[in-house]
Design a protein around this motif. Structure first.
Motif, PDB file in Angstrom:
ATOM      1  N   PHE A  60      41.430  41.969  46.630  1.00  7.84           N
ATOM      2  CA  PHE A  60      41.231  40.531  46.842  1.00  7.84           C
ATOM      3  C   PHE A  60      41.976  40.087  48.094  1.00  7.84           C
ATOM      4  N   ARG A  61      43.174  40.637  48.246  1.00  5.88           N
ATOM      5  CA  ARG A  61      44.005  40.215  49.375  1.00  5.88           C
ATOM      6  C   ARG A  61      43.359  40.620  50.698  1.00  5.88           C
ATOM      7  N   ASP A  62      42.672  41.765  50.661  1.00  2.00           N
ATOM      8  CA  ASP A  62      42.041  42.236  51.907  1.00  2.00           C
ATOM      9  C   ASP A  62      40.736  41.505  52.197  1.00  2.00           C
ATOM     10  N   GLN A  63      40.399  40.528  51.401  1.00  2.00           N
ATOM     11  CA  GLN A  63      39.166  39.771  51.617  1.00  2.00           C
ATOM     12  C   GLN A  63      37.949  40.688  51.647  1.00  2.00           C
ATOM     13  N   ASP A  64      37.969  41.663  50.783  1.00  4.02           N
ATOM     14  CA  ASP A  64      36.878  42.620  50.763  1.00  4.02           C
ATOM     15  C   ASP A  64      35.662  42.002  50.089  1.00  4.02           C
ATOM     16  N   ASN A  65      34.532  41.929  50.819  1.00  7.56           N
ATOM     17  CA  ASN A  65      33.351  41.272  50.258  1.00  7.56           C
ATOM     18  C   ASN A  65      32.469  42.228  49.475  1.00  7.56           C
ATOM     19  N   THR A  66      32.465  43.484  49.897  1.00 11.40           N
ATOM     20  CA  THR A  66      31.520  44.442  49.315  1.00 11.40           C
ATOM     21  C   THR A  66      31.753  44.632  47.830  1.00 11.40           C
ATOM     22  N   TYR A  67      33.025  44.744  47.446  1.00  7.80           N
ATOM     23  CA  TYR A  67      33.308  45.120  46.061  1.00  7.80           C
ATOM     24  C   TYR A  67      33.865  43.960  45.237  1.00  7.80           C
ATOM     25  N   ARG A  68      33.792  42.749  45.790  1.00  3.57           N
ATOM     26  CA  ARG A  68      34.383  41.635  45.062  1.00  3.57           C
ATOM     27  C   ARG A  68      33.723  41.483  43.692  1.00  3.57           C
ATOM     28  N   CYS A  69      32.389  41.613  43.701  1.00  2.00           N
ATOM     29  CA  CYS A  69      31.629  41.441  42.480  1.00  2.00           C
ATOM     30  C   CYS A  69      32.073  42.441  41.420  1.00  2.00           C
ATOM     31  N   ARG A  70      32.195  43.693  41.851  1.00  6.63           N
ATOM     32  CA  ARG A  70      32.602  44.737  40.911  1.00  6.63           C
ATOM     33  C   ARG A  70      34.007  44.464  40.383  1.00  6.63           C
ATOM     34  N   ASN A  71      34.885  44.035  41.297  1.00  6.06           N
ATOM     35  CA  ASN A  71      36.255  43.767  40.889  1.00  6.06           C
ATOM     36  C   ASN A  71      36.341  42.629  39.868  1.00  6.06           C
ATOM     37  N   VAL A  72      35.563  41.597  40.130  1.00  3.83           N
ATOM     38  CA  VAL A  72      35.606  40.461  39.202  1.00  3.83           C
ATOM     39  C   VAL A  72      35.068  40.896  37.832  1.00  3.83           C
ATOM     40  N   ALA A  73      34.022  41.693  37.849  1.00  3.44           N
ATOM     41  CA  ALA A  73      33.456  42.161  36.582  1.00  3.44           C
ATOM     42  C   ALA A  73      34.506  42.942  35.796  1.00  3.44           C
ATOM     43  N   LYS A  74      35.252  43.785  36.505  1.00  9.79           N
ATOM     44  CA  LYS A  74      36.297  44.560  35.830  1.00  9.79           C
ATOM     45  C   LYS A  74      37.370  43.633  35.279  1.00  9.79           C
ATOM     46  N   LEU A  75      37.666  42.628  36.097  1.00 17.18           N
ATOM     47  CA  LEU A  75      38.690  41.679  35.691  1.00 17.18           C
ATOM     48  C   LEU A  75      38.278  40.948  34.414  1.00 17.18           C
ATOM     49  N   LEU A  76      36.975  40.659  34.310  1.00 12.60           N
ATOM     50  CA  LEU A  76      36.494  39.959  33.112  1.00 12.60           C
ATOM     51  C   LEU A  76      36.680  40.829  31.878  1.00 12.60           C
ATOM     52  N   TYR A  77      36.451  42.116  32.062  1.00 15.57           N
ATOM     53  CA  TYR A  77      36.645  43.019  30.927  1.00 15.57           C
ATOM     54  C   TYR A  77      38.120  43.035  30.535  1.00 15.57           C
ATOM     55  N   ILE A  78      38.974  43.108  31.550  1.00 20.98           N
ATOM     56  CA  ILE A  78      40.417  43.133  31.297  1.00 20.98           C
ATOM     57  C   ILE A  78      40.856  41.834  30.605  1.00 20.98           C
ATOM     58  N   HIS A  79      40.235  40.746  31.053  1.00 19.33           N
ATOM     59  CA  HIS A  79      40.549  39.438  30.464  1.00 19.33           C
ATOM     60  C   HIS A  79      40.203  39.431  28.974  1.00 19.33           C
ATOM     61  N   MET A  80      39.064  40.062  28.668  1.00 19.10           N
ATOM     62  CA  MET A  80      38.629  40.064  27.271  1.00 19.10           C
ATOM     63  C   MET A  80      39.604  40.845  26.392  1.00 19.10           C
ATOM     64  N   LEU A  81      40.247  41.842  26.988  1.00 20.11           N
ATOM     65  CA  LEU A  81      41.219  42.616  26.213  1.00 20.11           C
ATOM     66  C   LEU A  81      42.503  41.826  25.998  1.00 20.11           C
ATOM     67  N   GLY A  82      42.592  40.664  26.632  1.00 22.55           N
ATOM     68  CA  GLY A  82      43.742  39.810  26.378  1.00 22.55           C
ATOM     69  C   GLY A  82      44.797  39.832  27.472  1.00 22.55           C
ATOM     70  N   TYR A  83      44.481  40.459  28.612  1.00 21.85           N
ATOM     71  CA  TYR A  83      45.444  40.484  29.703  1.00 21.85           C
ATOM     72  C   TYR A  83      45.210  39.290  30.619  1.00 21.85           C
ATOM     73  N   PRO A  84      46.256  38.859  31.333  1.00 23.13           N
ATOM     74  CA  PRO A  84      46.069  37.707  32.238  1.00 23.13           C
ATOM     75  C   PRO A  84      45.130  38.057  33.383  1.00 23.13           C
ATOM     76  N   ALA A  85      44.249  37.127  33.708  1.00 21.85           N
ATOM     77  CA  ALA A  85      43.289  37.401  34.775  1.00 21.85           C
ATOM     78  C   ALA A  85      43.056  36.168  35.624  1.00 21.85           C
ATOM     79  N   HIS A  86      43.977  35.225  35.524  1.00 21.14           N
ATOM     80  CA  HIS A  86      43.746  33.950  36.219  1.00 21.14           C
ATOM     81  C   HIS A  86      43.696  34.103  37.732  1.00 21.14           C
TER      82      HIS A  86
END
Lengths: 815, 159
Positions: free
Chosen positions: A38-64
């Motif tokens: 995210f910090r590198d402003q990477d556009n190509t994989y942002r979508c994939r990263n956010v999707a992973k983050l959503l999964y992590i969020h569902m497991l109960g970890y902070p994802a704000h």
């Protein structure tokens, strides 16, 4: 920078983690790399990263930290990005977030996008996280979209309007014109959502409700078409045509037909038609029937239709599906007062449900059973309910007992039966009984003069078997104290006489005072009973004296005080003892006391520590005729016969009660100080005693303000006679749980309100004592009184915060 | 709407009323324990605060909804069932793993079926059609995107 892991691989890796710690390591590592990306402003994989983050969020970890990335995705032109971006926004943002302003702009753009699926994403997101500001900002766009010719967009926009109205009811006006024509649509999605929107509008505003009444014929037509239409696989659910739509329409009809004869008339036919034509082999058919029953009961329907409705519920009760049985009981409970006789016919089935394996069903069945008791069926019903009481879960017992007591008082066929029933409760429900039942039972036994001997023997027998059940022991001690002389009577019909001696009785009472299982209140009952027995028994008097002297050094203030007082009677005023310990005069109560007693019981009776003070207090009740109780006589005697002080101490608590109302309590306490150690005095002058007097002086109206998790808060309300427009409320809090409530803070808000300091910050468990606090409300405008409550306390180690609102104040308080 | 496994693991959560994260977690924990502690022969409804909870178990997954007191419990069961049918059609006999690995798809499906907590489409066909169209759109734009990327790369190379 290496290519980030794929979502699939991450999930696999997390799933293969063996321990929670392993999982945390994987997640933390991944989160770190997502952050980097995210910090590198990477556009190509942002979508994939956010999707992973959503999964992590569902497991109960902070994802704000992904919130802003979601916004960036939403702003991207790619559909995939938008899809995940909006999903992320729905999951990670809620309406409290500041990021909301930013997203509103993106939503505005996408709502007018030319691709319907992008519009749809925006609408859907709005339906999920629409805030007040967002509603105001986007209401115009939504209103335009409702008029769209594209059904796909239209239905979503309609539901967005529904969400907006929920959030900001003021915005309703602007949607009304567009809503009017919606019912002409053919598309089920649009119809369904429109009905939903209209329902919401009608529930929110009576004007709109009136406005939409003219839609009834149209709704009836739609419903008719639905049930007449042949098979259309698209909308059917196991042979029933679009149940979702049918139920929604039925619900709207219920709202429109409520209290309106004309509208109800129009729908009578179709309701009957749906009720008879619906296939009931599946759950879905029952869903519709259920809704129709509610509608029939909710509108001004014909009598025949109502009977049909109750019979439908009766059939539900026989169904194998427990869900359907539950729904039926619930609904019967709601309609039992409207159609008493119709429900009565299904009584046997309802009673059978008391044995259901499901808790929720049992609870409903219990409530319904109590609603169905009358003087004709009381014997049979009570048998079932007593059996239920023995076997049911502890959580049911308190309610069940109180209800049995009410029902028994209302419909009992004779006194003997009544006493037997109450006694069965005492023996089978044990410590779950609320303390009000104790006082009501004592009152009942005292009133039934002819059965004193029978009652006391039965109670003694029960106490012999088990002296750990507090309510039973309290009632039994009281009765033994009062009617101990009849314990040995052998003339009780069809009962074996008790094979006991005086010393057996004293033994048992001594055990009760001595055991650690007894609560303080019980011990007080028992010690007073012993004292009373000293006037009824002859051989055991010296022993009783010994016991009393033993407890004169008890660490418990009440016990100590009582024992000292009683012992003093022996030593100084033995000639008065017999007179002092006369039988209690019968307490005269109004008939409704039993029922009021269940609610008011604690306030009136809880403070009474023993039978002696009870007499006085009862005499002071404004409702009871002022008969000169024997204690009053004794006082006169005492004063005329010498020193006098000691007699005053005997009745000290009572004197204080008396004088508390009359005024000059001060001289008395001075008097007593000379003779007594200071300890007991503190007890007598404690706020609880003062509060007791306040309560007893009030012929107030009672409102239950709050009841939850064993904490019960009641208001005794009274208009202040001194000040116009002022209301004085005595707040009484009791705690029926086995644990004490500590750090109790009660706050209230109303017009002009002053809270006086509470009597304590602790509410003892098991209704053994209460907490009181006086509230004054100044209401010069004479508006209906409403109050908001905030309650904080610590219970069993956990900090509890509760809020509540009281709107049920009787209007006499301000009119 | 909550989906969780028999072990109490959350598989999908969808909120139609705003709550802070902390409250959400607390509610989820409370409901999961409550529902899991119920025995199979008990009915699918329970009262919780001022809401009604409707749940149903499909294989190893519990589907759980909180509804208002005025809502129809039996119909809510139908709504749950319809959602399961939709997932089933989409994944082809759905199982817990499908939902774990494609949780976003499960969300998309839910969003096409419900909106703001209300059913928006009663036709299964329409829901599936909308989802299929969007999936297609997703792929097309990825291809377009790849083409763009390819162009960029060749431009870079030529420089």
């Amino acid at each position: 920078m290496p290519t980030p892991k794929r979502l699939r691989d991450l999930i696999r890796e997390i799933r293969s983690a063996r321990t929670a710690a392993d999982e945390r390591t994987v997640v933390n590592k991944e989160c770190a790399s997502i952050r980097d990306s995210f910090r590198d402003q990477d556009n190509t994989y942002r979508c994939r990263n956010v999707a992973k983050l959503l999964y992590i969020h569902m497991l109960g970890y902070p994802a704000h930290f992904g919130q802003l990335e979601c916004l960036k995705l939403i702003a991207s032109p790619r559909f995939t990005d938008k899809r995940i971006g909006y999903l992320g926004a729905m999951l990670l943002l809620d309406e409290r977030q500041d990021v909301h302003l930013l997203i509103t702009n993106s939503l505005k753009n996408d709502l007018s996008h030319q691709t319907q699926y992008i519009q749809s994403l925006a609408l859907c997101t709005m339906g999920s996280i629409c805030s007040t500001e967002m509603s105001r900002d986007l209401a115009g766009e939504i209103e335009k979209m409702i008029k769209s010719s594209n059904a796909y967009i239209k239905k979503k926009a309609i539901l967005c309007a529904f969400c907006i109205i929920r959030k900001v009811p003021d915005l309703m006006e602007m949607f009304i014109p567009a809503t009017r024509s919606l019912l002409n649509e053919k598309n089920h999605g649009v119809l369904l959502t429109s009905v939903c929107l209209i329902t919401e509008m009608c529930e929110r505003s009576p004007d709109t409700l009136h406005h939409f009444r003219k839609l009834v014929p149209q709704l009836v037509r739609i419903l008719k078409n639905l049930i007449m239409a042949g098979y259309s696989p698209e909308h059917d659910v196991s042979g029933v045509s679009d149940p979702f739509l049918q139920v929604k329409i039925l619900r709207l009809l219920r709202i429109l037909g409520k209290n309106d004869n004309e509208a109800s008339e129009t729908m009578n036919d179709i309701l009957a038609q749906v009720a008879t034509n619906t296939d009931t082999s599946k759950n879905v058919g029952h869903a519709i029937l259920y809704e129709i029953v509610l509608t029939i009961m909710g509108i001004q329907s014909e009598a025949g239709l109502r009977v049909l409705a109750v019979n439908i519920l009766g059939r539900f009760l026989l169904n194998n599906d427990k869900n359907i049985r539950y729904v039926a009981l619930n609904t019967l409970l709601r309609v039992v007062h409207a159609d008493y006789n119709a429900v009565q016919r299904h009584r046997t089935t309802i009673v059978d449900c008391l044995k259901d394996p499901d808790v929720s069903i049992r609870r409903r069945a219990m409530e319904l059973s109590f609603a169905l008791i009358n003087s004709n069926n009381i014997r049979g019903m009570m048998k079932e309910l007593l059996h239920f009481l023995e076997t049911c879960d502890p959580e049911f017992k308190a309610d069940c007992c109180s209800n049995i007591v009410i029902a028994a008082a209302k419909y009992s066929p004779n006194k003997r039966w009544h006493i037997d029933t109450v006694m069965k409760i005492l023996t089978s429900a044990g410590n779950y009984i609320r303390s009000d039942v104790v006082t009501i039972t004592i009152q009942l036994i005292a009133e039934t003069t002819s059965l004193h001997g029978y009652s006391v023997q039965q109670l003694f027998r029960a106490m012999q078997q088990d002296y750990t059940q507090q309510p039973l022991v309290q009632v039994a001690s009281w009765c033994v104290g009062e009617y101990g002389d009849q314990l040995f009577s052998t003339t009780i019909e069809d009962e074996e006489p008790l094979q006991i001696s005086e010393s057996d009785v004293v033994d048992l009472l001594e055990k009760v005072v001595g055991t650690a299982n007894s609560s303080v209140v019980t011990k007080e009952y028992a010690i007073t009973a012993l004292m009373k027995l000293s006037a009824r028994f002859t051989a055991t008097v010296p022993r009783i004296r010994q016991v009393l002297e033993l407890y004169a050094t008890s660490t418990n203030m009440e016990l100590q005080q009582r024992s000292v007082e009683y012992s003093t009677i022996f030593s100084g005023f033995d000639h008065l003892r017999a007179a002092l310990l006369e039988h209690m005069p019968l307490i005269v109560t109004h008939h409704h006391t039993l029922e009021n007693g269940l609610e008011a019981g604690d306030d009136e009776y809880l403070s009474e520590r023993d039978s002696i003070s009870r007499t006085n207090q009862q005499n002071m009740q404004p409702s009871a005729p002022r008969q000169p109780g024997n204690i009053l006589d004794i006082l006169e005697n005492g004063q005329s016969s010498g020193p006098g002080e000691m007699t005053k101490i005997t009745g000290a608590a009572d004197l204080l009660d008396l004088l508390g109302d009359l005024g000059p309590a001060q001289p008395l306490s001075n008097n007593v100080v000379n003779v007594m150690p200071v300890g007991p005095l503190d007890g007598m002058l404690s706020p609880a005693t003062q509060a007791k007097n306040q309560i007893n002086g009030t012929a107030g109206l009672q409102v239950t303000a709050f009841e939850k998790n064993g904490l019960c808060i009641r208001f005794l309300c009274e208009r202040d006679p001194g000040v116009v427009c002022a209301t004085v409320i005595n707040m009484i809090a009791t705690n029926s749980t086995p644990f004490p409530i500590t750090d109790f803070v009660f706050q209230a808000a109303s017009f002009q309100l002053t809270l006086q300091s509470p009597s304590s910050s602790i509410i003892p468990p098991l209704n053994t004592d209460n907490l009181t606090q006086v509230i004054r409300i100044n209401n010069p405008q004479k508006q209906p009184i409403r109050m908001r409550l905030k309650i904080n306390y610590i219970h069993n180690g956990s900090n509890i915060n509760e809020m509540g609102e009281v709107n049920s104040f009787p209007s006499v308080l301000w009119e | 709407m909550l989906l969780f496994s028999r072990q109490g693991k959350l598989r999908l959560q969808k909120w139609y009323v705003a709550h802070p994260d902390k409250t959400k977690k607390k509610i989820v924990r409370e409901l999961v324990t409550l529902v899991l502690s119920r025995k199979p022969k008990m009915c699918s409804f329970l009262e919780w605060k001022d809401l009604k909870i409707v749940y149903k178990r499909y294989a190893s997954l519990y589907f759980c909804c909180a509804i208002e007191p005025e809502d129809n419990e039996l119909l809510t069961l139908e709504i749950i069932h319809r959602y399961v049918e939709l997932l089933d059609k989409y994944f082809g006999s759905v199982c817990e793993l499908d939902i774990i690995f494609n949780f976003e798809k499960a969300f998309f499906m839910l969003d096409e079926f419900l909106l703001g907590g209300e059913v928006q489409e009663t036709s299964k066909k329409n829901v599936l059609k909308a989802i299929a169209a969007q999936d297609l759109l997703q792929e097309v734009s990825i291809e377009e995107y790849l083409v763009c990327l390819g162009l960029q790369e060749s431009i870079c190379r030529t420089h």
